[in-house]
Scaffold this motif. Structure first.
Motif, short mmCIF file in Angstrom:
data_model
loop_
_atom_site.label_atom_id
_atom_site.label_comp_id
_atom_site.label_asym_id
_atom_site.label_seq_id
_atom_site.Cartn_x
_atom_site.Cartn_y
_atom_site.Cartn_z
N ILE A 334 7.94 25.58 35.01
CA ILE A 334 7.57 23.72 35.48
C ILE A 334 8.21 23.47 36.22
O ILE A 334 9.27 23.42 36.05
N SER A 363 22.71 27.38 28.90
CA SER A 363 21.18 28.07 28.00
C SER A 363 20.28 27.44 28.30
O SER A 363 20.26 26.04 28.44
N GLY A 364 19.36 27.56 27.56
CA GLY A 364 17.73 27.47 27.77
C GLY A 364 16.93 26.35 29.31
O GLY A 364 16.27 25.80 29.02
N LYS A 367 16.24 30.80 31.76
CA LYS A 367 17.07 32.52 32.46
C LYS A 367 15.76 33.62 32.49
O LYS A 367 15.31 34.34 33.24
N GLU A 368 15.19 34.09 30.83
CA GLU A 368 14.64 34.96 30.29
C GLU A 368 13.04 34.50 31.17
O GLU A 368 12.95 35.66 32.09
N LEU A 369 13.12 33.21 31.12
CA LEU A 369 11.79 32.91 32.10
C LEU A 369 11.29 33.95 33.96
O LEU A 369 10.44 34.02 34.33
N ARG A 551 15.20 24.31 27.02
CA ARG A 551 14.62 24.73 25.09
C ARG A 551 14.65 23.55 24.45
O ARG A 551 14.12 23.18 23.53
N1 LIG Z 1 10.96 25.59 34.76
C1 LIG Z 1 10.33 25.70 33.14
N2 LIG Z 1 9.49 25.48 32.68
C2 LIG Z 1 7.52 25.92 31.75
N3 LIG Z 1 9.00 26.01 30.50
C3 LIG Z 1 10.43 26.28 30.49
C4 LIG Z 1 11.30 26.29 31.82
N4 LIG Z 1 12.55 26.84 31.30
C5 LIG Z 1 12.67 27.16 30.34
N5 LIG Z 1 11.09 27.11 29.43
C6 LIG Z 1 10.98 27.50 28.71
O1 LIG Z 1 12.40 27.26 28.00
C7 LIG Z 1 11.94 27.86 26.69
C8 LIG Z 1 13.79 28.59 27.09
O2 LIG Z 1 13.98 29.61 28.48
P1 LIG Z 1 14.87 30.93 28.70
O3 LIG Z 1 14.78 31.26 27.10
O4 LIG Z 1 14.15 30.78 29.28
O5 LIG Z 1 16.00 30.03 28.57
P2 LIG Z 1 17.05 31.48 28.93
O6 LIG Z 1 18.24 29.89 29.81
O7 LIG Z 1 17.14 32.34 28.64
O8 LIG Z 1 17.86 30.25 27.57
P3 LIG Z 1 19.75 31.73 27.16
O9 LIG Z 1 20.73 31.40 27.53
O10 LIG Z 1 19.96 30.75 25.63
O11 LIG Z 1 18.89 32.68 26.09
C9 LIG Z 1 11.33 28.93 27.22
O12 LIG Z 1 10.68 28.41 26.19
C10 LIG Z 1 10.95 29.09 28.05
O13 LIG Z 1 9.71 29.42 28.20
#
Ligand SMILES: Nc1ncnc2c1ncn2[C@@H]1O[C@H](COP(=O)(O)OP(=O)(O)OP(=O)(O)O)[C@@H](O)[C@H]1O
Length: 654
Positions: A334, A363-364, A367-369, A551
């Motif tokens: 989103i 973090s948050g 990235k995984e998304l 997050r």
């Molecule tokens: N653009 C977005 N739209 C909707 N949800 C999002 C978006 N970006 C992140 N999220 C949600 O935020 C949360 C954190 O995302 P994610 O785990 O992918 O982050 P990350 O960067 O991999 O975090 P980390 O580095 O801590 O592992 C998840 O629940 C994800 O679904």
């Protein structure tokens, strides 16, 4: 026609007996009934009086002196008796009747009929001491049931029994003529009863059969003992573990199978212990068996320890398999900010290639998304998506987890060895999260695998080719880590083929509200008014720093929808972290300025008036402070200030 008069104490009894007798004898006798509150008139006529009970005779015979009579022997109403069969064994209940004698008599009668699975205590109106039970069984005497009872089983008024019916017919000299009708009716009742009994019997034997099937098919050994410590269940697995036949064990004291020393193994608060048998090692757990709060003995569950290891391994595999699916797509990401749009457009192009992608972001940030979305948009979408987080795994585990191991590679290595995540991700994508946390010695091995595209299991000689797309992610500044000798430069360049940098949320504030609305919908799926919900706190949410990025934002929305499920939240409802940062942190003036600018812009777009006072109220600041911020915004050429309610105008530089 000869006249038969029924006399009883209560109306119910009189009426029931009257109907029973009419049903049988109405063609040959004229039948009437009277009871205590509606006694027979003076000089009434009767060829025979049937008193419903001894008590009825005692109380009422003076009204009907000189008339021949019999005192009816009464039996249970067979039609109602099945209600009692439905009660579980050892149910405690009151047997309520109108007099002591009738209560005791009914209990005896029920026992004679084989109703011995319920413990009955007599209750009648004059009784002083009786157990305060919650279930009452009564033959139609509901009005006498005491208040402690919350379940009444009315087995209906007892009927005149066959011997009294024969007596009546004998008295009127009609036995020969009517005996066949009587016996036919009586037998009908008995047949009904037998049918009910049979159904209950078959139900219970069916239950027993099912229970037996379950017990025999459980993969654990089961031994149950009764209150006397004698074995009542010994299933086939128990037979195998102890090398004993159930036939020889059932009914024997438990000590014959598990001697006292072994039983002590489970005599600890966890009620668990390990038994060492000649051919097996067994985990034994003990649990008490209760039925309706009564102690019914104990159950021992026996598990073969090597079976537990096998199960553990299979659960771990299953969990991996379930995790090995990418759930998100680009459509789930989103945000409309130009920064995010740019990243997404780049990522979509990268998804079409097979090269390593390097995602950087705090973090948050998602990235995984993003990694999952890339996998699902790639030609490998039907293959597995396997994620591994380097921050979560110890150095010793990393190698075996990623590369797998051969049988006997180390103590605890399972039989047959195990595939590593590289192998599991074959034909799919391997997501190496927090790559910055990979220990230096491991980085060398990883580099080799990435270059050679093959792995060798720990303790193995065979080289296994792998076809895996690698996506790595980090929130570190790896260039800094390289300088500090925490990350290998050669690995960095090997990984940094297609770089993607996801900006922090505070660098793309336009995404904040769309994310708020989306999470609001997630937590309150039935609400449609997301915009209204955030109307009082929007400026604060847009101004906050969001150190934990999306997050953190998601958590805040979950928090708000929990504490303000029905009301529109105010700034005071915001979590402490946000309030502290926005309202007390002096270094935050920049955020406030940005928030005030965004608020002016929002009001302009919605044609809402906006001025110093409304801003002061909204941001809980003094009007002087607002004036300073407005001046500063004007100097930066971000707003125009003119007099009037609509005097503040944001200058859109886009
Ligand atoms: N653009 C977005 N739209 C909707 N949800 C999002 C978006 N970006 C992140 N999220 C949600 O935020 C949360 C954190 O995302 P994610 O785990 O992918 O982050 P990350 O960067 O991999 O975090 P980390 O580095 O801590 O592992 C998840 O629940 C994800 O679904």
């Amino acid at each position: 026609m000869k006249k038969l008069v029924v006399i009883s104490l209560g109306y119910n009894t009189g009426q029931t007996i009257y109907h029973q007798l009419c049903n049988l004898f109405s063609s040959i006798l004229d039948i009437e009934y009277y009871f205590l509150s509606s006694p027979p008139p003076h000089n009434f006529e009767a060829d025979l009086i049937v008193y419903s009970s001894n008590a009825a005779y005692q109380k009422m015979h003076k009204l009907a002196d000189n008339h021949p009579y019999i005192i009816a022997r009464r039996s249970i109403n067979y039609h109602e008796i099945n209600k009692l069969f439905k009660l579980p064994r050892y149910t405690e209940a009151l047997l309520v009747n109108d007099t002591k004698e009738s209560a005791e008599e009914t209990i005896l009668l029920l026992q004679t009929l084989g109703i011995d699975h319920i413990n009955l205590s007599p209750y009648y109106p004059e009784i002083k001491n009786y157990p305060k039970l919650t279930i009452a069984i009564t033959p139609g005497e509901i009005e006498h049931v005491p208040p402690c009872v919350n379940k009444i089983i009315d087995i209906k008024t007892r009927l005149v029994d066959i011997t009294s019916l024969i007596e009546i017919l004998t008295y009127f000299n009609m036995l020969e003529k009517f005996a066949h009708i009587l016996s036919a009716k009586y037998i009908q009742d008995i047949i009904k009863l037998i049918k009910t009994g049979n159904k209950l019997l078959t139900d219970s034997s069916r239950m027993k059969e099912r229970f037996k099937t379950v017990i025999n098919n459980v993969h654990d050994g089961l031994i149950a003992i009764n209150k006397e410590n004698k074995v009542s269940v010994f299933n086939p697995i128990a037979e195998k573990l102890f090398n004993k036949k159930a036939l020889n064990v059932i009914g024997q004291p438990i000590e014959e199978i598990l001697d006292n020393k072994l039983l002590e193994t489970v005599n600890n608060p966890r009620k668990e212990g390990i038994l060492k048998l000649p051919s097996y090692e067994i985990l034994i757990s003990e649990m008490p068996l209760y039925a309706k709060n009564a102690d019914r003995g104990r159950l021992y569950v026996l598990k073969d320890v090597s079976e537990i290891h096998r199960l553990e391994e299979s659960v771990r595999r299953r969990l991996y398999e379930e995790q090995n699916i990418a759930r998100y797509n680009f459509a789930d990401i989103i945000g409309n900010s130009p920064a995010l749009k740019k990243i997404l457009s780049l990522a979509k192009k990268m998804a079409k290639t097979d090269a390593t992608i390097f995602i950087q972001g705090e973090s948050g940030t998602g990235k995984e998304l993003l990694a999952q979305s890339i996998h699902n948009a790639s030609s490998r979408r039907k293959g597995p998506f396997v994620a591994i987080n380097f921050a979560a795994l110890s150095e010793t585990l990393l190698e075996s987890e990623l590369f797998g191991y051969e049988e006997g590679a180390f103590t605890g290595a399972k039989r047959g060895g195990s595939a590593g995540l590289f192998e599991i991700a074959h034909k799919g994508t391997l997501f190496l999260d927090e790559i910055g946390d990979a220990p230096l010695p491991f980085q060398v091995k990883l580099l080799r695998v990435l270059q050679e595209k093959q792995v060798r299991r720990v303790g193995g000689l065979k080289v296994i080719p792998i076809d895996v797309r690698i996506i790595v992610a980090t929130n570190h500044n790896l260039k800094e880590d390289i300088k500090l000798k925490l990350f290998r430069e050669d690995l960095y360049y090997r990984l940094n083929v297609l770089p993607l940098k996801i900006p922090a949320l505070r660098e793309r504030r336009e995404d904040i509200m769309p994310l708020c609305y989306a999470f609001y919908k997630k937590y309150r799926p039935l609400s449609n008014d997301a915009k209204i919900y955030f109307k009082n706190i929007q400026p604060y949410l847009e101004a906050y720093n969001w150190q934990g990025n999306i997050r953190e934002l998601q958590n805040v929305i979950e928090y708000l929808t929990s504490i303000c499920p029905d009301d529109i939240p105010q700034s005071s409802d915001l979590p402490e972290d946000i309030k502290v940062q926005l309202f007390t942190d002096k270094s935050n003036t920049i955020n406030l300025k940005e928030a005030i600018f965004l608020e002016i812009k929002r009001c302009n777009q919605n044609h809402e008036p906006v001025g110093r006072r409304s801003l002061a109220n909204k941001f809980m600041l003094s009007e002087n402070k607002i004036r300073d911020i407005l001046l500063s915004l004007k100097i930066e050429n971000k707003i125009m200030i003119s007099p009037g309610k609509y005097g503040l105008k944001a200058i859109d530089l886009k």
